[in-house]
Design a protein around this motif. Structure first.
Motif, PDB file in Angstrom:
ATOM      1  N   PHE A  47       0.829  -1.203   0.000  1.00  0.00           N
ATOM      2  CA  PHE A  47       0.000   0.000   0.000  1.00  0.00           C
ATOM      3  C   PHE A  47       0.867   1.257   0.000  1.00  0.00           C
ATOM      4  O   PHE A  47       1.757   1.412   0.832  1.00  0.00           O
ATOM      5  N   LYS A  48       0.596   2.140  -0.948  1.00  0.00           N
ATOM      6  CA  LYS A  48       1.348   3.388  -1.138  1.00  0.00           C
ATOM      7  C   LYS A  48       2.851   3.155  -1.265  1.00  0.00           C
ATOM      8  O   LYS A  48       3.663   4.019  -0.941  1.00  0.00           O
ATOM      9  N   GLN A  49       3.232   1.975  -1.637  1.00  0.00           N
ATOM     10  CA  GLN A  49       4.645   1.619  -1.833  1.00  0.00           C
ATOM     11  C   GLN A  49       5.479   1.891  -0.573  1.00  0.00           C
ATOM     12  O   GLN A  49       6.654   2.244  -0.647  1.00  0.00           O
ATOM     13  N   ILE A  50       4.850   1.742   0.577  1.00  0.00           N
ATOM     14  CA  ILE A  50       5.537   2.079   1.832  1.00  0.00           C
ATOM     15  C   ILE A  50       6.819   1.274   1.993  1.00  0.00           C
ATOM     16  O   ILE A  50       7.882   1.818   2.298  1.00  0.00           O
ATOM     17  N   HIS A  51       6.729  -0.035   1.739  1.00  0.00           N
ATOM     18  CA  HIS A  51       7.915  -0.865   1.962  1.00  0.00           C
ATOM     19  C   HIS A  51       8.963  -0.648   0.889  1.00  0.00           C
ATOM     20  O   HIS A  51      10.148  -0.693   1.168  1.00  0.00           O
ATOM     21  N   GLN A  52       8.497  -0.409  -0.328  1.00  0.00           N
ATOM     22  CA  GLN A  52       9.469  -0.167  -1.403  1.00  0.00           C
ATOM     23  C   GLN A  52      10.236   1.129  -1.134  1.00  0.00           C
ATOM     24  O   GLN A  52      11.459   1.191  -1.298  1.00  0.00           O
ATOM     25  N   LEU A  53       9.509   2.156  -0.693  1.00  0.00           N
ATOM     26  CA  LEU A  53      10.169   3.431  -0.409  1.00  0.00           C
ATOM     27  C   LEU A  53      11.161   3.287   0.744  1.00  0.00           C
ATOM     28  O   LEU A  53      12.251   3.845   0.707  1.00  0.00           O
ATOM     29  N   GLU A  54      10.770   2.521   1.743  1.00  0.00           N
ATOM     30  CA  GLU A  54      11.666   2.306   2.872  1.00  0.00           C
ATOM     31  C   GLU A  54      12.938   1.596   2.405  1.00  0.00           C
ATOM     32  O   GLU A  54      14.039   1.939   2.823  1.00  0.00           O
ATOM     33  N   LEU A  55      12.747   0.628   1.515  1.00  0.00           N
ATOM     34  CA  LEU A  55      13.914  -0.085   0.981  1.00  0.00           C
ATOM     35  C   LEU A  55      14.800   0.877   0.184  1.00  0.00           C
ATOM     36  O   LEU A  55      16.025   0.878   0.327  1.00  0.00           O
ATOM     37  N   MET A  56      14.163   1.708  -0.648  1.00  0.00           N
ATOM     38  CA  MET A  56      14.923   2.677  -1.437  1.00  0.00           C
ATOM     39  C   MET A  56      15.732   3.583  -0.512  1.00  0.00           C
ATOM     40  O   MET A  56      16.906   3.850  -0.744  1.00  0.00           O
ATOM     41  N   ARG A  57      15.062   4.061   0.550  1.00  0.00           N
ATOM     42  CA  ARG A  57      15.714   4.992   1.474  1.00  0.00           C
ATOM     43  C   ARG A  57      16.922   4.326   2.139  1.00  0.00           C
ATOM     44  O   ARG A  57      17.997   4.891   2.216  1.00  0.00           O
ATOM     45  N   ARG A  58      16.711   3.076   2.559  1.00  0.00           N
ATOM     46  CA  ARG A  58      17.797   2.412   3.288  1.00  0.00           C
ATOM     47  C   ARG A  58      18.954   2.066   2.373  1.00  0.00           C
ATOM     48  O   ARG A  58      20.118   2.179   2.752  1.00  0.00           O
ATOM     49  N   MET A  59      18.639   1.658   1.139  1.00  0.00           N
ATOM     50  CA  MET A  59      19.736   1.354   0.207  1.00  0.00           C
ATOM     51  C   MET A  59      20.513   2.625  -0.110  1.00  0.00           C
ATOM     52  O   MET A  59      21.735   2.612  -0.183  1.00  0.00           O
ATOM     53  N   GLN A  60      19.772   3.724  -0.276  1.00  0.00           N
ATOM     54  CA  GLN A  60      20.428   4.988  -0.590  1.00  0.00           C
ATOM     55  C   GLN A  60      21.350   5.383   0.552  1.00  0.00           C
ATOM     56  O   GLN A  60      22.473   5.835   0.326  1.00  0.00           O
ATOM     57  N   SER A  61      20.884   5.151   1.781  1.00  0.00           N
ATOM     58  CA  SER A  61      21.723   5.568   2.899  1.00  0.00           C
ATOM     59  C   SER A  61      22.977   4.686   2.984  1.00  0.00           C
ATOM     60  O   SER A  61      24.058   5.176   3.274  1.00  0.00           O
ATOM     61  N   VAL A  62      22.836   3.398   2.684  1.00  0.00           N
ATOM     62  CA  VAL A  62      24.032   2.535   2.665  1.00  0.00           C
ATOM     63  C   VAL A  62      24.980   3.008   1.557  1.00  0.00           C
ATOM     64  O   VAL A  62      26.193   3.110   1.750  1.00  0.00           O
ATOM     65  N   TYR A  63      24.387   3.319   0.408  1.00  0.00           N
ATOM     66  CA  TYR A  63      25.219   3.750  -0.727  1.00  0.00           C
ATOM     67  C   TYR A  63      25.954   5.049  -0.399  1.00  0.00           C
ATOM     68  O   TYR A  63      27.149   5.190  -0.681  1.00  0.00           O
ATOM     69  N   GLU A  64      25.235   5.983   0.239  1.00  0.00           N
ATOM     70  CA  GLU A  64      25.876   7.254   0.583  1.00  0.00           C
ATOM     71  C   GLU A  64      27.037   7.028   1.543  1.00  0.00           C
ATOM     72  O   GLU A  64      28.061   7.703   1.473  1.00  0.00           O
ATOM     73  N   GLU A  65      26.863   6.056   2.434  1.00  0.00           N
ATOM     74  CA  GLU A  65      27.955   5.759   3.355  1.00  0.00           C
ATOM     75  C   GLU A  65      29.164   5.220   2.586  1.00  0.00           C
ATOM     76  O   GLU A  65      30.304   5.580   2.875  1.00  0.00           O
ATOM     77  N   TYR A  66      28.886   4.382   1.592  1.00  0.00           N
ATOM     78  CA  TYR A  66      29.974   3.875   0.746  1.00  0.00           C
ATOM     79  C   TYR A  66      30.670   5.040   0.051  1.00  0.00           C
ATOM     80  O   TYR A  66      31.893   5.065  -0.045  1.00  0.00           O
ATOM     81  N   CYS A  67      29.868   5.996  -0.436  1.00  0.00           N
ATOM     82  CA  CYS A  67      30.448   7.142  -1.145  1.00  0.00           C
ATOM     83  C   CYS A  67      31.353   7.929  -0.202  1.00  0.00           C
ATOM     84  O   CYS A  67      32.466   8.316  -0.563  1.00  0.00           O
ATOM     85  N   ARG A  68      30.862   8.147   1.032  1.00  0.00           N
ATOM     86  CA  ARG A  68      31.675   8.900   2.007  1.00  0.00           C
ATOM     87  C   ARG A  68      32.952   8.143   2.327  1.00  0.00           C
ATOM     88  O   ARG A  68      34.057   8.701   2.321  1.00  0.00           O
ATOM     89  N   ASP A  69      32.820   6.823   2.570  1.00  0.00           N
ATOM     90  CA  ASP A  69      34.003   6.000   2.883  1.00  0.00           C
ATOM     91  C   ASP A  69      34.975   6.018   1.727  1.00  0.00           C
ATOM     92  O   ASP A  69      36.191   6.014   1.923  1.00  0.00           O
ATOM     93  N   ASN A  70      34.409   6.019   0.525  1.00  0.00           N
ATOM     94  CA  ASN A  70      35.244   6.005  -0.668  1.00  0.00           C
ATOM     95  C   ASN A  70      36.121   7.258  -0.692  1.00  0.00           C
ATOM     96  O   ASN A  70      37.331   7.191  -0.917  1.00  0.00           O
ATOM     97  N   VAL A  71      35.497   8.400  -0.412  1.00  0.00           N
ATOM     98  CA  VAL A  71      36.223   9.677  -0.400  1.00  0.00           C
ATOM     99  C   VAL A  71      37.292   9.644   0.690  1.00  0.00           C
ATOM    100  O   VAL A  71      38.459   9.973   0.460  1.00  0.00           O
ATOM    101  N   GLU A  72      36.887   9.197   1.874  1.00  0.00           N
ATOM    102  CA  GLU A  72      37.818   9.170   2.995  1.00  0.00           C
ATOM    103  C   GLU A  72      39.013   8.263   2.713  1.00  0.00           C
ATOM    104  O   GLU A  72      40.166   8.644   2.906  1.00  0.00           O
ATOM    105  N   THR A  73      38.704   7.044   2.258  1.00  0.00           N
ATOM    106  CA  THR A  73      39.794   6.087   2.004  1.00  0.00           C
ATOM    107  C   THR A  73      40.709   6.627   0.916  1.00  0.00           C
ATOM    108  O   THR A  73      41.935   6.500   1.012  1.00  0.00           O
ATOM    109  N   SER A  74      40.093   7.197  -0.111  1.00  0.00           N
ATOM    110  CA  SER A  74      40.902   7.711  -1.205  1.00  0.00           C
ATOM    111  C   SER A  74      41.798   8.853  -0.704  1.00  0.00           C
ATOM    112  O   SER A  74      42.967   8.958  -1.070  1.00  0.00           O
ATOM    113  N   ARG A  75      41.254   9.697   0.149  1.00  0.00           N
ATOM    114  CA  ARG A  75      42.045  10.804   0.728  1.00  0.00           C
ATOM    115  C   ARG A  75      43.263  10.253   1.467  1.00  0.00           C
ATOM    116  O   ARG A  75      44.386  10.683   1.253  1.00  0.00           O
ATOM    117  N   GLU A  76      42.973   9.271   2.320  1.00  0.00           N
ATOM    118  CA  GLU A  76      44.065   8.713   3.126  1.00  0.00           C
ATOM    119  C   GLU A  76      45.131   8.098   2.233  1.00  0.00           C
ATOM    120  O   GLU A  76      46.325   8.324   2.422  1.00  0.00           O
TER     121      GLU A  76
END
Ligand SMILES: Nc1nc2c(ncn2[C@@H]2O[C@H](COP(=O)(O)OP(=O)(O)OP(=O)(O)O)[C@@H](O)[C@H]2O)c(=O)[nH]1
Ligand SMILES: [Mg+2]
Length: 689
Positions: free
Chosen positions: A372-401
């Motif tokens: 209903f209203k794609q509630i679970h799909q949106l939650e999944l999208m949000r959580r995957m995006q947040s994991v991905y953003e963390e990867y992006c941040r780690d990527n920048v940090e690791t690359s800096r180091e």
């Protein structure tokens, strides 16, 4: 997808110590392991007439479900045996053997009703087992069907309305087995099939007296609720003495006719019994079957009226949560396995993320229903995006180091020279510059510093700019210094350009990723919704056919009033069917709603998402040339020379050229669509605004 092969059956539904109906934990644990779609075959019928024997045959075994040779009831509650399906690959056959109904010793009709209800609600094929002939007695004993309608609701809140139309969608198909059949299959001197025999038995009696009504009620219910109906008759399996030890008998000890009849029955079930389907066409897995059993039993034991809609809704909640968790677990696991930080570019990380995300969304889409209203799909999208953003941040940090570490290594000799002031002498500046350029070149030629390498280099070089000027001033004349400063400015600008370009690519890619995320989800959702619409329409069509067949029969049997009443149901179904087709554009608003919420965690999709929203170009059937065949959902067209359709010669219809008008309304934004032409060689598209 996993199945299990149980060595023997176990109890699924039973009464606990306090006499309350309960689902056995061990059975739920087994069902939890089954991620394949299940073909659920349940048997019901009066006690002591060979139900368990027949179910063992479906398991291709002589023993398993316990048989009893005494008059005492053997099976209690509902027992379950799950096996890999013998003919349908990727499916599990779940056999449900139920307690015999009508045992006077037990005398608990309420309990019998619930056992019957559960067998009906959990199965995709229901075998109703009776003895001798299908006589009035056998039919009347099937009063559990009428009870079922009283005791179960399709929609919460609905009371007196005739719910039979909705019931059909939830109900299994019915196979009637008649044991020790003693009659000749003949009607008016002509041989008939077992199915014709059943049809004949189910005919209504004309008249409206109380007795006739009573006679007609179970027949009417059966015809109205179960479709299709199939019948098998069986001879007596063996002589009296042998029957006492039926578990030990082999086929050679049994009447050969009986053996063939059992074989026919099993073959029919193996070929025709379908997987249990949830609404919108999702195949029910073992896990879902377990959750469904729990939901119904909970309602029964808390003395609530089981409501099919509520059960489906709570099942969808459980299932969708599970689907989202599984998809997220998959995403996290795969990312962990496939991503090695730092990546050389943002694009590289993005590609891995996009591929894994596509599969994760697929996992969710394939396992979820009625979200209903794609509630679970949106939650999944949000959580995957947040994991991905963390990867992006780690990527920048690791690359800096790593870039910093590489710089201190590569530039170390230059640092020593600077420390020891070797450059502060005539010719020192030229040496310093060439050492700096050599080191820069070496740093760039080395791979593996990741996506921040230019940015970190830039920072390092600008730190060194001042010392460069000091060396220059100490070494060169004023004019030379000025010329060199100008040259250096170009070099610095170039370096800065590189670093900025690197940063801008990272940002652009991250933005693109957000749009891709939206698109991937929207596209897969749209496909699923299209499929579901098709299935809903098919289901309505099926119910409509059942009702129309029933109406025809009622008319033939002289029940005009009933047939008239049925017309209202038929009209309602037809209306629903056209609503499903007309509801097509609402899919678009559903996607827009998805986008509206997704914007909160994917700000990059902004208004752009609206502009690139998948355009649903709807073909107008009133304009289609008769040689063009449109798909049901009016989004595809096929040319077919051989079949000129008999359709109204509308004024708007193309009659010379095979053309069709497609339309879509936009108010703003840039829109694009990709016509999928398959292997067609001749096609043309014209755009009019
Ligand atoms: N007459 C007759 N007896 C049968 C047939 N099939 C099995 N039996 C016998 O009937 C007895 C009961 O068989 P089950 O398969 O346990 O019957 P059931 O319907 O499961 O019994 P409950 O679980 O107690 O309701 C056994 O002794 C079997 O030998 C049949 O087709 N005809
Ligand atoms: Mg039994």
């Amino acid at each position: 997808m996993a199945t299990v092969k149980m060595q023997k059956p176990i109890c699924l539904i039973d009464n606990d110590e306090s006499g309350c109906m309960c689902v056995r934990r061990e059975a739920l644990e087994i069902l939890e392991e089954i991620t394949q779609p299940v073909v659920v075959v349940a048997i019901v019928g009066l006690y002591r007439i060979g139900k368990s024997f027949l179910m063992n045959r479906l398991a291709v075994k002589n023993d398993g479900f316990a048989l009893g040779a005494t008059i005492e009831s053997k099976t209690n509650g509902i027992w379950m045996w799950c096996l890999p399906h013998p003919t349908k690959e990727g499916h599990t056959l779940a056999l449900l053997d139920s307690e015999g109904l009508g045992d006077v010793e037990k005398g608990d009709t309420k309990h019998d009703t619930w056992i019957f209800c559960l067998a009906v609600l959990l199965s995709s094929t229901l075998v109703y087992n009776s003895m001798g002939t299908i006589n009035n007695d056998a039919l009347e004993k099937l009063h559990y069907v009428t009870k079922l309608i009283e005791d179960v609701k399709v929609k919460s809140g609905s009371k007196d309305d005739d719910q039979s139309t909705e019931f059909i969608s939830f109900f299994p198909s019915l196979v009637w087995t008649v044991r020790d059949f003693t009659l000749k299959l003949e009607l008016d001197g002509q041989p008939i099939t077992a199915d014709q025999y059943l049809d004949n038995v189910l005919k209504l009696k004309p008249g409206s007296s109380k007795e006739t009504e009573q006679y007609n009620l179970p027949r009417y219910c059966l015809r109205n609720l179960f479709s299709p109906c199939k019948c098998f008759v069986f001879d007596c399996p063996a002589s009296g003495e042998k029957m006492k030890q039926m578990e030990q008998l082999t086929d050679t000890d049994l009447d050969p006719k009986f053996v063939i009849q059992v074989e026919d029955f099993c073959n029919y079930i193996f070929t025709n019994a379908q997987a249990k389907i949830m609404r919108e066409g999702l195949g029910m897995t073992g896990r879902m079957l377990g959750s469904l059993a729990e939901t119904y039993v909970e309602a029964i034991s808390s003395e609530q009226v089981p409501c099919l809609d509520n059960a489906v809704e709570s099942l969808s909640q459980i299932q969708n949560k599970r689907a989202a968790t599984e998809a997220l677990d998959f995403y996290e696991r795969e990312m962990k396995q496939k991503v090695q930080l730092p990546t050389e570019t943002q694009e590289h990380l993005s590609e891995i993320h996009t591929d894994i995300q596509r599969e994760a969304v697929e996992i969710f889409i394939n396992c979820s229903f009625s979200d209903f209203k794609q509630i679970h799909q949106l939650e999944l999208m949000r959580r995957m995006q947040s994991v991905y953003e963390e990867y992006c941040r780690d990527n920048v940090e690791t690359s800096r180091e790593m870039s910093k570490a590489a710089i201190s290594r590569v530039f170390s000799s230059l640092q020593t020279e600077l420390k020891n002031r070797y450059c502060m002498q005539p010719g020192g500046y030229t040496d310093y510059r060439s050492a700096l350029e050599r080191a820069t070149e070496q740093y760039r030629s080395e791979k593996g510093h990741g996506l921040m390498s230019e940015e970190v280099l830039s920072e390092y070089l600008s730190e060194k700019e001042e010392i460069g000027h000091i060396i220059l001033a100490a070494d060169k004349s004023l004019t030379e210094s000025q010329q060199e400063t100008e040259r250096l400015k170009t070099v610095t600008d170039e370096q800065q350009r590189r670093a900025e370009e690197e940063q801008s690519r990272i940002k652009k890619q991250q933005l693109k990723d957000q749009q891709r995320t939206y698109h991937e989800n929207a596209e897969q959702l749209l496909k699923k919704l299209e499929k579901e619409q098709g299935i809903t329409k098919q289901e309505l069509e099926r119910v409509l056919n059942v009702k129309m067949k029933e109406q025809r029969e009622l008319l033939e049997e002289g029940f005009e009033n009933r047939a008239k009443k049925m017309q209202r149901e038929i009209d309602g179904l037809k209306e629903n069917k056209s609503e499903v087709t007309a509801a097509w554009p609402s899919l678009r608003s559903m996607l827009e709603a998805l986008e509206e919420v997704a914007k909160n965690f994917l700000p990059g999709i902004g208004r752009l998402a609206l502009a690139v929203l998948i355009a649903l170009v709807i073909l107008d059937p009133n304009t289609a040339h008769p040689e063009l065949i449109l798909s049901e959902e009016l989004t595809r067209v096929r040319f077919c020379e051989e079949t000129k359709q008999q359709i109204p010669n509308d004024l708007e219809r193309f009659d010379n050229h095979p053309c069709v008008v497609a339309s879509e309304g936009f108010e703003s934004g840039t829109h694009s669509w990709d016509p999928d032409i398959g292997k067609s060689k001749h096609w043309e598209q014209e755009k009019h605004t």
